[in-house]
Design a protein around this motif. Sequence first.
Motif, PDB file in Angstrom:
ATOM      1  N   PHE A   1     -89.054  -1.045 -23.811  1.00  0.00           N
ATOM      2  CA  PHE A   1     -88.891  -2.123 -24.787  1.00  0.00           C
ATOM      3  C   PHE A   1     -90.151  -2.350 -25.608  1.00  0.00           C
ATOM      4  O   PHE A   1     -90.093  -2.509 -26.838  1.00  0.00           O
ATOM      5  N   LYS A   2     -91.284  -2.360 -24.945  1.00  0.00           N
ATOM      6  CA  LYS A   2     -92.546  -2.660 -25.642  1.00  0.00           C
ATOM      7  C   LYS A   2     -92.830  -1.679 -26.777  1.00  0.00           C
ATOM      8  O   LYS A   2     -93.572  -1.991 -27.685  1.00  0.00           O
TER       9      LYS A   2
ATOM     10  N   ASP B   1     -72.139  -0.809 -33.263  1.00  0.00           N
ATOM     11  CA  ASP B   1     -72.245  -0.938 -31.802  1.00  0.00           C
ATOM     12  C   ASP B   1     -70.874  -1.229 -31.206  1.00  0.00           C
ATOM     13  O   ASP B   1     -70.067  -1.940 -31.797  1.00  0.00           O
ATOM     14  N   GLN B   2     -70.671  -0.684 -30.000  1.00  0.00           N
ATOM     15  CA  GLN B   2     -69.380  -0.894 -29.322  1.00  0.00           C
ATOM     16  C   GLN B   2     -69.217  -2.329 -28.844  1.00  0.00           C
ATOM     17  O   GLN B   2     -68.101  -2.786 -28.611  1.00  0.00           O
TER      18      GLN B   2
ATOM     19  N   GLY C   1     -75.472   2.397 -31.869  1.00  0.00           N
ATOM     20  CA  GLY C   1     -76.163   1.766 -30.747  1.00  0.00           C
ATOM     21  C   GLY C   1     -77.228   0.834 -31.291  1.00  0.00           C
ATOM     22  O   GLY C   1     -78.254   1.293 -31.807  1.00  0.00           O
TER      23      GLY C   1
ATOM     24  N   SER D   1     -79.264  -2.152 -21.479  1.00  0.00           N
ATOM     25  CA  SER D   1     -80.611  -2.168 -20.896  1.00  0.00           C
ATOM     26  C   SER D   1     -81.513  -3.241 -21.502  1.00  0.00           C
ATOM     27  O   SER D   1     -82.713  -3.243 -21.249  1.00  0.00           O
ATOM     28  N   THR D   2     -80.943  -4.123 -22.332  1.00  0.00           N
ATOM     29  CA  THR D   2     -81.808  -5.000 -23.132  1.00  0.00           C
ATOM     30  C   THR D   2     -81.421  -6.471 -22.971  1.00  0.00           C
ATOM     31  O   THR D   2     -81.088  -7.138 -23.940  1.00  0.00           O
TER      32      THR D   2
ATOM     33  N   CYS E   1     -79.074  -4.521 -14.705  1.00  0.00           N
ATOM     34  CA  CYS E   1     -79.498  -3.889 -15.954  1.00  0.00           C
ATOM     35  C   CYS E   1     -79.624  -2.383 -15.687  1.00  0.00           C
ATOM     36  O   CYS E   1     -79.749  -1.966 -14.543  1.00  0.00           O
TER      37      CYS E   1
ATOM     38  N   MET F   1     -68.188   4.355 -31.473  1.00  0.00           N
ATOM     39  CA  MET F   1     -68.113   5.734 -31.971  1.00  0.00           C
ATOM     40  C   MET F   1     -67.414   6.570 -30.904  1.00  0.00           C
ATOM     41  O   MET F   1     -67.822   6.582 -29.744  1.00  0.00           O
TER      42      MET F   1
ATOM     43  N   TYR G   1     -92.841  -6.273 -10.006  1.00  0.00           N
ATOM     44  CA  TYR G   1     -93.432  -6.817 -11.224  1.00  0.00           C
ATOM     45  C   TYR G   1     -92.745  -8.128 -11.559  1.00  0.00           C
ATOM     46  O   TYR G   1     -91.670  -8.431 -11.026  1.00  0.00           O
TER      47      TYR G   1
ATOM     48  N   ARG H   1     -89.445  -9.061 -21.322  1.00  0.00           N
ATOM     49  CA  ARG H   1     -89.927  -7.712 -21.047  1.00  0.00           C
ATOM     50  C   ARG H   1     -91.450  -7.740 -21.111  1.00  0.00           C
ATOM     51  O   ARG H   1     -92.024  -8.311 -22.062  1.00  0.00           O
ATOM     52  N   ILE H   2     -92.102  -7.096 -20.145  1.00  0.00           N
ATOM     53  CA  ILE H   2     -93.567  -7.027 -20.182  1.00  0.00           C
ATOM     54  C   ILE H   2     -93.996  -6.144 -21.343  1.00  0.00           C
ATOM     55  O   ILE H   2     -93.393  -5.098 -21.594  1.00  0.00           O
TER      56      ILE H   2
ATOM     57  N   CYS I   1     -85.383   5.425 -22.193  1.00  0.00           N
ATOM     58  CA  CYS I   1     -86.681   4.736 -22.203  1.00  0.00           C
ATOM     59  C   CYS I   1     -87.234   4.540 -20.809  1.00  0.00           C
ATOM     60  O   CYS I   1     -88.282   3.952 -20.626  1.00  0.00           O
TER      61      CYS I   1
ATOM     62  N   ALA J   1     -82.234  -2.202 -28.199  1.00  0.00           N
ATOM     63  CA  ALA J   1     -83.661  -2.275 -28.516  1.00  0.00           C
ATOM     64  C   ALA J   1     -84.042  -1.253 -29.583  1.00  0.00           C
ATOM     65  O   ALA J   1     -84.647  -1.585 -30.615  1.00  0.00           O
ATOM     66  N   VAL J   2     -83.693   0.000 -29.355  1.00  0.00           N
ATOM     67  CA  VAL J   2     -84.165   1.068 -30.242  1.00  0.00           C
ATOM     68  C   VAL J   2     -83.358   1.080 -31.548  1.00  0.00           C
ATOM     69  O   VAL J   2     -83.925   1.200 -32.638  1.00  0.00           O
TER      70      VAL J   2
ATOM     71  N   HIS K   1     -76.340  -8.042 -25.891  1.00  0.00           N
ATOM     72  CA  HIS K   1     -75.319  -8.257 -24.860  1.00  0.00           C
ATOM     73  C   HIS K   1     -75.913  -7.875 -23.508  1.00  0.00           C
ATOM     74  O   HIS K   1     -77.080  -7.458 -23.443  1.00  0.00           O
TER      75      HIS K   1
HETATM   76  C1  LIG Z   1     -84.280  -4.257 -15.417  1.00  0.00           C
HETATM   77  C2  LIG Z   1     -85.051  -3.729 -16.568  1.00  0.00           C
HETATM   78  C3  LIG Z   1     -86.354  -4.142 -16.763  1.00  0.00           C
HETATM   79  C4  LIG Z   1     -87.117  -3.609 -17.801  1.00  0.00           C
HETATM   80  N1  LIG Z   1     -88.394  -4.072 -17.991  1.00  0.00           N
HETATM   81  C5  LIG Z   1     -89.107  -3.616 -19.034  1.00  0.00           C
HETATM   82  C6  LIG Z   1     -90.361  -4.183 -19.316  1.00  0.00           C
HETATM   83  O1  LIG Z   1     -90.827  -5.102 -18.634  1.00  0.00           O
HETATM   84  N2  LIG Z   1     -91.059  -3.696 -20.389  1.00  0.00           N
HETATM   85  C7  LIG Z   1     -90.565  -2.714 -21.171  1.00  0.00           C
HETATM   86  O2  LIG Z   1     -91.246  -2.313 -22.114  1.00  0.00           O
HETATM   87  N3  LIG Z   1     -89.345  -2.176 -20.940  1.00  0.00           N
HETATM   88  C8  LIG Z   1     -88.615  -2.607 -19.903  1.00  0.00           C
HETATM   89  N4  LIG Z   1     -87.369  -2.122 -19.670  1.00  0.00           N
HETATM   90  C9  LIG Z   1     -86.870  -1.008 -20.502  1.00  0.00           C
HETATM   91  C10 LIG Z   1     -86.261  -1.469 -21.792  1.00  0.00           C
HETATM   92  O3  LIG Z   1     -85.660  -2.710 -21.695  1.00  0.00           O
HETATM   93  C11 LIG Z   1     -85.275  -0.397 -22.214  1.00  0.00           C
HETATM   94  O4  LIG Z   1     -85.945   0.843 -22.240  1.00  0.00           O
HETATM   95  C12 LIG Z   1     -84.711  -0.645 -23.584  1.00  0.00           C
HETATM   96  O5  LIG Z   1     -84.220  -1.953 -23.672  1.00  0.00           O
HETATM   97  C13 LIG Z   1     -83.614   0.381 -23.845  1.00  0.00           C
HETATM   98  O6  LIG Z   1     -83.062   0.152 -25.126  1.00  0.00           O
HETATM   99  P1  LIG Z   1     -81.974   1.114 -25.737  1.00  0.00           P
HETATM  100  O7  LIG Z   1     -81.873   0.741 -27.169  1.00  0.00           O
HETATM  101  O8  LIG Z   1     -82.246   2.534 -25.375  1.00  0.00           O
HETATM  102  O9  LIG Z   1     -80.613   0.762 -24.948  1.00  0.00           O
HETATM  103  P2  LIG Z   1     -79.648  -0.495 -25.168  1.00  0.00           P
HETATM  104  O10 LIG Z   1     -80.410  -1.675 -25.587  1.00  0.00           O
HETATM  105  O11 LIG Z   1     -78.794  -0.593 -23.957  1.00  0.00           O
HETATM  106  O12 LIG Z   1     -78.757  -0.092 -26.432  1.00  0.00           O
HETATM  107  C14 LIG Z   1     -77.797   0.922 -26.430  1.00  0.00           C
HETATM  108  C15 LIG Z   1     -76.656   0.415 -27.293  1.00  0.00           C
HETATM  109  O13 LIG Z   1     -75.800   1.503 -27.632  1.00  0.00           O
HETATM  110  C16 LIG Z   1     -74.488   0.987 -27.695  1.00  0.00           C
HETATM  111  N5  LIG Z   1     -73.566   2.120 -27.592  1.00  0.00           N
HETATM  112  C17 LIG Z   1     -73.529   3.051 -26.621  1.00  0.00           C
HETATM  113  N6  LIG Z   1     -72.565   3.968 -26.874  1.00  0.00           N
HETATM  114  C18 LIG Z   1     -71.971   3.608 -28.036  1.00  0.00           C
HETATM  115  C19 LIG Z   1     -70.908   4.154 -28.811  1.00  0.00           C
HETATM  116  N7  LIG Z   1     -70.248   5.266 -28.428  1.00  0.00           N
HETATM  117  N8  LIG Z   1     -70.547   3.517 -29.945  1.00  0.00           N
HETATM  118  C20 LIG Z   1     -71.192   2.380 -30.361  1.00  0.00           C
HETATM  119  N9  LIG Z   1     -72.204   1.822 -29.650  1.00  0.00           N
HETATM  120  C21 LIG Z   1     -72.613   2.423 -28.509  1.00  0.00           C
HETATM  121  C22 LIG Z   1     -74.436   0.026 -26.501  1.00  0.00           C
HETATM  122  O14 LIG Z   1     -73.384  -0.890 -26.605  1.00  0.00           O
HETATM  123  C23 LIG Z   1     -75.795  -0.629 -26.581  1.00  0.00           C
HETATM  124  O15 LIG Z   1     -75.755  -1.818 -27.331  1.00  0.00           O
HETATM  125  C24 LIG Z   1     -86.570  -2.641 -18.658  1.00  0.00           C
HETATM  126  C25 LIG Z   1     -85.234  -2.240 -18.490  1.00  0.00           C
HETATM  127  C26 LIG Z   1     -84.482  -2.778 -17.466  1.00  0.00           C
HETATM  128  C27 LIG Z   1     -83.052  -2.341 -17.298  1.00  0.00           C
END
Ligand SMILES: Cc1cc2nc3c(=O)[nH]c(=O)nc-3n(C[C@H](O)[C@H](O)[C@H](O)COP(=O)(O)OP(=O)(O)OC[C@H]3O[C@@H](n4cnc5c(N)ncnc54)[C@H](O)[C@@H]3O)c2cc1C
Length: 389
Positions: free
Chosen positions: A353-354, A32-33, A9, A42-43, A321, A179, A259, A48-49, A348, A12-13, A38
Amino acid sequence: MIFDAIVVGLGAVGSAALYQLSKETPNVLGLDQFAPPHTLGSTHGDTRITRQAIGEGAHFVPLALRSYQIWRELEQQSAEQLLTITGGLFVGQQNSVVRTRNKTGWLDTTIQAAGQFGIPHRILDTLTLRQEFPQFQFRPNDVGYYEQEAGFLQPERCVSVQLEEARKNGVTIRTNERMVSFKSTEAGIIIQTDQTAYRTRKLILTTGAWLAESLRGTPYAHLLRVYRQVLYWFAVQDNYSQYTPGKMPVFIFSDRDVYGFPAVNGQDGGIKLATETYEHPTSPSAVNRTVSNAETQLMYEKFVAPTLSGISPACVKSAVCLYTMTPNGNFIIDQHPAYPDVLLASACSGHGFKHSAAVGQILAELTLTGRTRFTTKPFQLTSFSAFVK
Ligand SMILES: Cc1cc2nc3c(=O)[nH]c(=O)nc-3n(C[C@H](O)[C@H](O)[C@H](O)COP(=O)(O)OP(=O)(O)OC[C@H]3O[C@@H](n4cnc5c(N)ncnc54)[C@H](O)[C@@H]3O)c2cc1C
């Protein structure tokens, strides 16, 4: 061959974890899948604020502050702009107990956290708000917290830059490879993908809205909920210059659940706003990714028109999202309950994101040394015990 770590994955994280690991060892695989950044997780959505005094809980502040440093470090290495300081205006009713952004009294907690950590800010009464921010429509008894160092991050660029820096440091990145399963063996953890198998000493699962799959069969299987959220960009009708990043801060109206951001994509790009909805849990495969005219109109009437002046009902674009929520809005950063060599980090809860750059550092530290300089107790799975059956 055996990797020191595999990160599954790369949103962001995961991209943050891969970058931090890559500073210590190139013997790491990121998977990543899809091909991040992309629009299926969620990213995405341009901005992102970011802010420093965190109303979701003061325990997040060290993560936000450390992330600011990492974004600046990445900017220097890549010559890309990731973080733009616009100031942040966070508005609510005095002493409000409205439950918003997952916390009761979010604005009060923000103000307390600013005091506790010495974060520069000003408290503004309704009169001052009206004088200084003519773009907004304030209600009597609105109080504003203005944070000078708040602003916005560009999430797609942050992900790309971290992956690129990790690649430069020698790690292997595989995209469009999913995966399918993992198992722990005496020879390490074996990851099965839809293309091949890999062996690793440590596995980091940063699979965002897909994380629940990895908790199946544990007491935490039903902990997470995924919610569809919509981002809208509405056209600026009057006084465009007032809505530009130099003039307009990022903002959260906590009692009104809305927001938004200044116009970051020029006069025709509109300004981005959103609310938060938690009506029906969904999943990444089932979610409706189309935004209807009816919901756009409702967004405008209920949230945009009462909050901002000069914004037209014309929607320039919209995007769906995913929020992955825990019941109390805290993140998960912990060992997998059944596999000590597997770390999980996600959920998250709409505000991650922040903090993601620092979460990446925590994951790298835990993976390589078994300990971290940050406090992770609030993010351990046992902290959710009250919510699991
Ligand atoms: C509308 C919206 C507004 C937001 N606004 C804010 C903001 O203003 N400020 C802020 O701080 N945060 C904000 N957030 C939150 C923040 O963007 C998310 O918490 C953060 O981006 C989450 O990141 P992530 O890495 O957990 O998930 P993702 O970035 O979605 O990454 C998960 C990844 O795992 C991959 N994956 C999943 N399963 C598999 C598998 N089996 N094999 C291979 N790859 C896999 C996916 O393809 C994906 O790329 C917002 C979120 C949203 C949706």
